[in-house]
Motif scaffolding. Structure first.
Motif, PDB file in Angstrom:
ATOM      1  N   GLY A 155       0.812  -1.225   0.000  1.00 40.00           N
ATOM      2  CA  GLY A 155       0.000   0.000   0.000  1.00 40.00           C
ATOM      3  C   GLY A 155       0.837   1.263   0.000  1.00 40.00           C
ATOM      4  O   GLY A 155       0.334   2.342   0.334  1.00 40.00           O
ATOM      5  N   GLY A 156       2.120   1.142  -0.401  1.00 38.12           N
ATOM      6  CA  GLY A 156       3.024   2.290  -0.351  1.00 38.12           C
ATOM      7  C   GLY A 156       2.572   3.467  -1.191  1.00 38.12           C
ATOM      8  O   GLY A 156       2.721   4.621  -0.786  1.00 38.12           O
ATOM      9  N   GLN A 157       2.015   3.183  -2.387  1.00 41.91           N
ATOM     10  CA  GLN A 157       1.531   4.278  -3.234  1.00 41.91           C
ATOM     11  C   GLN A 157       0.454   5.094  -2.531  1.00 41.91           C
ATOM     12  O   GLN A 157       0.444   6.327  -2.596  1.00 41.91           O
ATOM     13  N   TRP A 158      -0.444   4.385  -1.842  1.00 41.82           N
ATOM     14  CA  TRP A 158      -1.508   5.086  -1.118  1.00 41.82           C
ATOM     15  C   TRP A 158      -0.933   5.923   0.025  1.00 41.82           C
ATOM     16  O   TRP A 158      -1.392   7.045   0.266  1.00 41.82           O
ATOM     17  N   ILE A 159       0.059   5.383   0.711  1.00 44.45           N
ATOM     18  CA  ILE A 159       0.654   6.113   1.842  1.00 44.45           C
ATOM     19  C   ILE A 159       1.314   7.403   1.357  1.00 44.45           C
ATOM     20  O   ILE A 159       1.118   8.478   1.938  1.00 44.45           O
ATOM     21  N   VAL A 160       2.097   7.299   0.275  1.00 42.52           N
ATOM     22  CA  VAL A 160       2.752   8.486  -0.271  1.00 42.52           C
ATOM     23  C   VAL A 160       1.706   9.484  -0.775  1.00 42.52           C
ATOM     24  O   VAL A 160       1.820  10.695  -0.554  1.00 42.52           O
ATOM     25  N   GLY A 161       0.674   8.963  -1.438  1.00 42.04           N
ATOM     26  CA  GLY A 161      -0.378   9.841  -1.937  1.00 42.04           C
ATOM     27  C   GLY A 161      -1.112  10.564  -0.818  1.00 42.04           C
ATOM     28  O   GLY A 161      -1.388  11.769  -0.924  1.00 42.04           O
ATOM     29  N   VAL A 162      -1.428   9.839   0.255  1.00 40.78           N
ATOM     30  CA  VAL A 162      -2.103  10.461   1.404  1.00 40.78           C
ATOM     31  C   VAL A 162      -1.186  11.493   2.050  1.00 40.78           C
ATOM     32  O   VAL A 162      -1.640  12.563   2.484  1.00 40.78           O
ATOM     33  N   GLY A 163       0.124  11.187   2.098  1.00 41.45           N
ATOM     34  CA  GLY A 163       1.078  12.159   2.634  1.00 41.45           C
ATOM     35  C   GLY A 163       1.076  13.440   1.818  1.00 41.45           C
ATOM     36  O   GLY A 163       1.085  14.550   2.373  1.00 41.45           O
ATOM     37  N   GLY A 164       1.060  13.289   0.487  1.00 37.34           N
ATOM     38  CA  GLY A 164       0.999  14.464  -0.373  1.00 37.34           C
ATOM     39  C   GLY A 164      -0.290  15.234  -0.186  1.00 37.34           C
ATOM     40  O   GLY A 164      -0.292  16.474  -0.136  1.00 37.34           O
ATOM     41  N   LEU A 165      -1.394  14.502  -0.060  1.00 34.56           N
ATOM     42  CA  LEU A 165      -2.689  15.146   0.164  1.00 34.56           C
ATOM     43  C   LEU A 165      -2.693  15.903   1.490  1.00 34.56           C
ATOM     44  O   LEU A 165      -3.276  16.993   1.596  1.00 34.56           O
ATOM     45  N   ALA A 166      -2.006  15.352   2.500  1.00 33.19           N
ATOM     46  CA  ALA A 166      -1.926  16.021   3.800  1.00 33.19           C
ATOM     47  C   ALA A 166      -1.211  17.368   3.657  1.00 33.19           C
ATOM     48  O   ALA A 166      -1.630  18.369   4.261  1.00 33.19           O
ATOM     49  N   PHE A 167      -0.140  17.404   2.859  1.00 32.19           N
ATOM     50  CA  PHE A 167       0.564  18.668   2.629  1.00 32.19           C
ATOM     51  C   PHE A 167      -0.370  19.687   1.969  1.00 32.19           C
ATOM     52  O   PHE A 167      -0.353  20.874   2.314  1.00 32.19           O
ATOM     53  N   VAL A 168      -1.171  19.213   1.000  1.00 33.28           N
ATOM     54  CA  VAL A 168      -2.089  20.119   0.311  1.00 33.28           C
ATOM     55  C   VAL A 168      -3.150  20.643   1.270  1.00 33.28           C
ATOM     56  O   VAL A 168      -3.496  21.834   1.255  1.00 33.28           O
ATOM     57  N   PHE A 221       3.963  17.328  -5.676  1.00 27.80           N
ATOM     58  CA  PHE A 221       4.964  16.407  -6.216  1.00 27.80           C
ATOM     59  C   PHE A 221       4.949  15.066  -5.488  1.00 27.80           C
ATOM     60  O   PHE A 221       5.292  14.033  -6.077  1.00 27.80           O
ATOM     61  N   LEU A 222       4.532  15.020  -4.234  1.00 29.45           N
ATOM     62  CA  LEU A 222       4.348  13.741  -3.565  1.00 29.45           C
ATOM     63  C   LEU A 222       3.189  12.965  -4.199  1.00 29.45           C
ATOM     64  O   LEU A 222       3.269  11.742  -4.384  1.00 29.45           O
ATOM     65  N   ILE A 223       2.115  13.673  -4.512  1.00 29.63           N
ATOM     66  CA  ILE A 223       0.980  13.020  -5.177  1.00 29.63           C
ATOM     67  C   ILE A 223       1.397  12.504  -6.551  1.00 29.63           C
ATOM     68  O   ILE A 223       1.037  11.389  -6.953  1.00 29.63           O
ATOM     69  N   ARG A 224       2.195  13.316  -7.285  1.00 33.97           N
ATOM     70  CA  ARG A 224       2.716  12.854  -8.576  1.00 33.97           C
ATOM     71  C   ARG A 224       3.583  11.613  -8.401  1.00 33.97           C
ATOM     72  O   ARG A 224       3.552  10.695  -9.228  1.00 33.97           O
ATOM     73  N   THR A 225       4.360  11.580  -7.336  1.00 31.51           N
ATOM     74  CA  THR A 225       5.204  10.425  -7.039  1.00 31.51           C
ATOM     75  C   THR A 225       4.354   9.170  -6.883  1.00 31.51           C
ATOM     76  O   THR A 225       4.673   8.103  -7.412  1.00 31.51           O
ATOM     77  N   ALA A 226       3.247   9.294  -6.131  1.00 28.52           N
ATOM     78  CA  ALA A 226       2.364   8.144  -5.900  1.00 28.52           C
ATOM     79  C   ALA A 226       1.687   7.689  -7.186  1.00 28.52           C
ATOM     80  O   ALA A 226       1.592   6.491  -7.467  1.00 28.52           O
ATOM     81  N   ILE A 227       1.233   8.641  -7.987  1.00 34.31           N
ATOM     82  CA  ILE A 227       0.518   8.292  -9.227  1.00 34.31           C
ATOM     83  C   ILE A 227       1.456   7.634 -10.237  1.00 34.31           C
ATOM     84  O   ILE A 227       1.119   6.619 -10.851  1.00 34.31           O
ATOM     85  N   ASP A 228       2.652   8.219 -10.384  1.00 36.20           N
ATOM     86  CA  ASP A 228       3.594   7.719 -11.395  1.00 36.20           C
ATOM     87  C   ASP A 228       4.493   6.610 -10.868  1.00 36.20           C
ATOM     88  O   ASP A 228       5.267   6.025 -11.629  1.00 36.20           O
ATOM     89  N   PHE A 229       4.417   6.330  -9.573  1.00 36.48           N
ATOM     90  CA  PHE A 229       5.261   5.312  -8.934  1.00 36.48           C
ATOM     91  C   PHE A 229       6.737   5.618  -9.200  1.00 36.48           C
ATOM     92  O   PHE A 229       7.540   4.739  -9.495  1.00 36.48           O
ATOM     93  N   ASN A 230       7.092   6.907  -9.074  1.00 37.90           N
ATOM     94  CA  ASN A 230       8.449   7.361  -9.384  1.00 37.90           C
ATOM     95  C   ASN A 230       8.970   8.221  -8.240  1.00 37.90           C
ATOM     96  O   ASN A 230       8.614   9.400  -8.142  1.00 37.90           O
ATOM     97  N   PRO A 231       9.834   7.680  -7.364  1.00 38.46           N
ATOM     98  CA  PRO A 231      10.325   8.448  -6.214  1.00 38.46           C
ATOM     99  C   PRO A 231      11.160   9.650  -6.608  1.00 38.46           C
ATOM    100  O   PRO A 231      11.335  10.570  -5.794  1.00 38.46           O
ATOM    101  N   ASN A 232      11.689   9.693  -7.829  1.00 43.72           N
ATOM    102  CA  ASN A 232      12.485  10.836  -8.250  1.00 43.72           C
ATOM    103  C   ASN A 232      11.663  12.116  -8.334  1.00 43.72           C
ATOM    104  O   ASN A 232      12.227  13.210  -8.410  1.00 43.72           O
ATOM    105  N   LYS A 233      10.345  11.985  -8.336  1.00 43.35           N
ATOM    106  CA  LYS A 233       9.490  13.167  -8.413  1.00 43.35           C
ATOM    107  C   LYS A 233       9.165  13.740  -7.031  1.00 43.35           C
ATOM    108  O   LYS A 233       8.552  14.795  -6.932  1.00 43.35           O
TER     109      LYS A 233
END
Length: 277
Positions: A155-168, A221-233
């Motif tokens: 569920g890592g993508q969801w965790i990163v995405g939720v983290g990005g959403l929290a920043f927003v 950019f955290l949300i983009r990271t989760a969507i694209d599955f690319n930590p470089n973003k």
């Protein structure tokens, strides 16, 4: 009976904190916060003017500048203590639903906001300690490494995405705080002159809006990271400010954000004097 016991414990904790000199440490934390954001704003302004070189425009870069100054280690140690006191005060408000000088707010939203802020400043304290003992790493790559690790979890993508959403979400709260001026409710504005009150209101609004922009970029950019599955973003504060500089008219935009962060620093130092703890 349980309520009375809880209230009694809360009263004892507040009285002990008041009598221990803890309020002075909290106010030192406001100054430390202002100094850190002022240096970040200064570094960002230098970046906008093309004079930043390889400087890191984030908390670590600001703290490293302090550590490199004459008696910098002593100054950084004092700032770290103030930052920790500020964090404990915020977490204490979340736990007790009250401050040292006021009844505080009992709403779940306010308590969660205090808890989040407190934990964020615990993180800043840790960075300060690492810089103090020269064990810090390149923080500009920190968000990418962290995101890469989390993406590998179930569920890592969801965790990163939720983290990005929290920043927003936090960014919207900051923006609302700035536009509405609700932060003034916790300040002793009655002790200010009319001119000081106006200046305090303007720099506080501008500063909070600038900080909201930075948080929004980090979250995006955290949300983009989760969507694209690319930590470089994944990027932090440093990356967010450099992204602004890369946009059309980016130098002008970055200069505006930098001035806003400096305004937040000025507001924070003023809060050290006037905040109702």
């Amino acid at each position: 009976m349980r309520f009375d016991t809880s209230r009694s414990t809360s009263d004892k904790a507040v009285r002990a904190a008041r009598s221990s000199g803890f309020p002075w440490l909290i106010r030192a934390g406001f100054v430390a916060r202002g100094l850190v954001y002022g240096l970040i704003g200064g570094l960002a302004l230098a970046l906008a003017l093309g004079a930043a070189g390889g400087s890191t425009t984030n908390q670590q870069g600001a703290l490293a500048l302090i550590a490199g100054a004459p008696l910098g280690s002593v100054a950084l140690a004092v700032l770290a203590v103030g930052i920790l006191a500020y964090a404990v005060w915020q977490i204490g408000q979340a736990a007790l639903a009250r401050g040292l000088e006021s009844a505080g707010q009992d709403s779940t939203t306010d308590r969660l906001a205090n808890l989040g802020s407190g934990l964020a400043y615990v993180g800043l304290f840790v960075i300060a300690v690492k810089v103090l003992f020269e064990t810090s790493s390149d923080q500009s790559s920190g968000p990418r490494k962290a995101a890469a690790g989390v993406l590998g979890w179930p569920g890592g993508q969801w965790i990163v995405g939720v983290g990005g959403l929290a920043f927003v979400v936090v960014c919207f709260f900051m923006a609302y705080d700035g536009v509405s001026g609700s932060y003034l409710e916790n300040s002793k504005t009655e002790q200010m002159s009319p001119n000081a009150r106006r200046v305090f209101g303007v720099v506080g609004r501008v500063g909070r809006l600038a900080r909201a922009v930075v948080f929004a970029l980090v979250g995006y950019f955290l949300i983009r990271t989760a969507i694209d599955f690319n930590p470089n973003k994944a990027i932090g504060v440093d990356g967010a400010l450099r992204k602004v500089a890369q946009e059309p008219y980016g130098s002008w935009l970055l200069a505006i954000v930098a001035i806003g962060l400096i305004a937040f620093a000025v507001s924070s130092v003023a809060e050290a004097r006037y905040e109702r703890l």
